[in-house]
Design a protein around this motif. Structure first.
Motif, mmCIF file in Angstrom:
data_model
loop_
_atom_site.group_PDB
_atom_site.id
_atom_site.type_symbol
_atom_site.label_atom_id
_atom_site.label_comp_id
_atom_site.label_asym_id
_atom_site.label_seq_id
_atom_site.Cartn_x
_atom_site.Cartn_y
_atom_site.Cartn_z
ATOM 1 N N ARG A 82 -20.923 29.269 -66.477
ATOM 2 C CA ARG A 82 -21.296 29.791 -67.793
ATOM 3 C C ARG A 82 -20.068 30.156 -68.617
ATOM 4 N NH1 ARG A 82 -24.449 33.233 -65.979
ATOM 5 N NH2 ARG A 82 -23.234 35.161 -66.162
ATOM 6 N N ARG A 83 -19.097 30.840 -67.999
ATOM 7 C CA ARG A 83 -17.888 31.204 -68.735
ATOM 8 C C ARG A 83 -17.080 29.967 -69.104
ATOM 9 N NH1 ARG A 83 -17.648 33.866 -71.979
ATOM 10 N NH2 ARG A 83 -15.395 34.289 -71.910
ATOM 11 N N ASP A 137 -18.764 28.410 -72.143
ATOM 12 C CA ASP A 137 -18.541 29.221 -73.343
ATOM 13 C C ASP A 137 -17.119 29.042 -73.871
ATOM 14 O OD1 ASP A 137 -21.109 30.166 -73.153
ATOM 15 O OD2 ASP A 137 -20.559 32.103 -72.268
ATOM 16 N N LEU A 138 -16.131 29.111 -72.968
ATOM 17 C CA LEU A 138 -14.735 28.985 -73.401
ATOM 18 C C LEU A 138 -14.419 27.573 -73.874
ATOM 19 C CD1 LEU A 138 -13.025 31.100 -70.610
ATOM 20 C CD2 LEU A 138 -13.256 31.712 -73.023
ATOM 21 N N LEU A 167 -16.418 25.547 -75.458
ATOM 22 C CA LEU A 167 -16.919 25.415 -76.830
ATOM 23 C C LEU A 167 -16.097 26.257 -77.799
ATOM 24 C CD1 LEU A 167 -20.757 25.508 -76.055
ATOM 25 C CD2 LEU A 167 -19.355 23.509 -76.624
ATOM 26 N N GLU A 168 -15.698 27.439 -77.371
ATOM 27 C CA GLU A 168 -14.934 28.333 -78.245
ATOM 28 C C GLU A 168 -13.563 27.773 -78.571
ATOM 29 O OE1 GLU A 168 -13.032 32.864 -78.118
ATOM 30 O OE2 GLU A 168 -14.526 32.246 -76.629
#
Length: 417
Positions: free
Chosen positions: A67-68, A71-72, A74-75
């Motif tokens: 999950r992290r 998220d990272l 995409l960020e």
């Protein structure tokens, strides 16, 4: 345009921020706090030289890590995912699938992680493997033992670092192991690989594939039994094979065949292990599509003047590889010198004395991973070293002589009670 690195090692030996400094967008890293602390490093504050550096307590929570990572990615506009620990290869492949990024997918990495699939493809390519089975029950183990006799080798189907490896030599040991691992009434298993024992010295071939071309293949041979890491109190020597040794060319050729059979990624490091039997057969143990672990990477650096993990990362992210960019087609890098390693495994007890660092110029790496007064447990994996050194020499014979001399000094001067 960032690179995402999944990292479950100490930070110091792996400066991805410097290795990939010429990649547009920098490096985003997710690191495992427990591995940094176990390596004796202080957990850093801030991002160091990374675009983003995030610490997770461990990588045991698969959902959290994935999950992290998503998220990272995409960020920070991640374009490549790099993971060089065996346990993260399938996860990295799944992330590339979800994000639509280049590099091996989960199914591409699976033949290098599932030892049953690996051996099936190897046999299809004409490579000999040990007789083996996946026992579901104790009865399956006993039936295999009746056919193939003892010793027998138990290992995790997707294991690494010799975790879960057990060699049983007697009927009593077999009964004890089966009773613990396959108790009556337990559900059938499919996660254990059972193999007939293969005698002989273990060779290993470490190298690099870049742009679909194998540019480095370094054959070496362990001068000890790999599975004895829990009980071996002596110096363990591992060094490169002489290029003129016929076994050297044979294990490299076998590894080339295996890489094709398993569909190796176009850009990857690899670590293959092959038995050389007393009757001169070559029998596959296994292969991984990641850089070598332990101190083998320091041996390669000493022999070839390049860091295999750095070059694997640069190949995977499409960056230049200076040492191989002018290599003629069909040729591979040649070692500048012979190199090897000498190791002492951790063992339970209090450390009373350790050696002074050697001063010889041919010692390329030296470390003692404990201090007097420290209490140690038994080695848990094959890279749980108490002391390690990498040495070079102009010939294999000179290199081995130097390694054994330092190993004798280790045995005399390291005191654990």
């Amino acid at each position: 345009m960032s690179v995402l690195v999944l990292h479950r090692f100490p930070l110091g030996p792996f400066p991805y921020d410097r290795w990939l400094a010429d990649h547009d967008g920098g490096v985003v890293m997710i690191a495992a706090r427990d591995r940094i602390e176990q390596g004796g490093e202080a957990v850093p504050e801030g991002f160091l030289g990374y675009r983003h550096l995030e610490m997770l307590d461990s990588f045991d929570d698969d959902d959290l890590v994935t999950r992290r990572a998503l998220d990272l990615a995409l960020e920070h506009g991640v374009t490549h995912v790099v993971a060089h620990h065996e346990a993260d290869l399938l996860r990295a492949g799944l992330l590339r699938e979800k994000l639509g990024l280049p590099g091996p997918r989960r199914d591409d990495a699976l033949p290098f992680r599932d030892k049953v699939l690996m051996k099936h493809r190897a046999v299809g390519a004409g490579i000999e493997v040990a007789p083996h089975t996946v026992p579901a029950t104790a009865a399956d183990v006993r039936a295999f033992a009746e056919i193939h006799g003892l010793p027998l080798v138990f290992k995790a189907r997707d294991g690494f670092g010799s975790v879960g490896l057990r060699v049983v030599h007697t009927r009593e040991q077999l009964a004890e192991h089966v009773g613990r691992e396959f108790p009556d009434g337990a559900a059938p298993r499919d996660d254990v690989l059972l193999e007939a024992y293969v005698p002989g010295r273990m060779c290993h071939v470490d190298g690099l594939v870049a742009g679909g071309r194998t540019v480095l293949s370094c054959p070496s041979q362990y001068q000890y039994e790999l599975a004895s890491f829990r009980t071996d109190r002596g110096a363990r020597v591992d060094l490169m094979l002489d290029p003129a040794d016929p076994v050297s060319a044979r294990v490299v050729e076998l590894t080339d065949t295996l890489l094709r059979a398993l569909g190796a990624p176009a850009d990857t490091a690899f670590h293959a292990e092959v038995f050389h039997t007393p009757d001169d057969r070559l029998v596959l143990c296994e292969i991984a599509c990641r850089p070598a672990g332990g101190r083998v990477r320091d041996v390669l650096k000493a022999a070839y003047d390049l860091h295999p993990v750095e070059y694997a990362a640069r190949a995977e992210t499409g960056l230049a590889l200076p040492a191989v960019q002018d290599l003629p087609a069909g040729e591979r890098l040649r070692p500048r010198r012979m190199a090897g390693q000498v190791l002492i495994m951790k063992r339970a007890g209090e450390v009373r004395a350790v050696p002074e660092p050697p001063s010889e110029r041919h010692v390329e790496f030296y470390a003692v991973f404990a201090e007097p007064g420290e209490h140690l447990g038994q080695a848990a994996i094959s890279s749980d070293f108490l002391a390690a050194a990498v040495l070079t020499g102009p010939t294999r014979a000179v290199c081995e002589e130097r390694l054994r001399a330092l190993g004798e000094r280790f045995e005399r001067e390291i005191v654990v009670v």
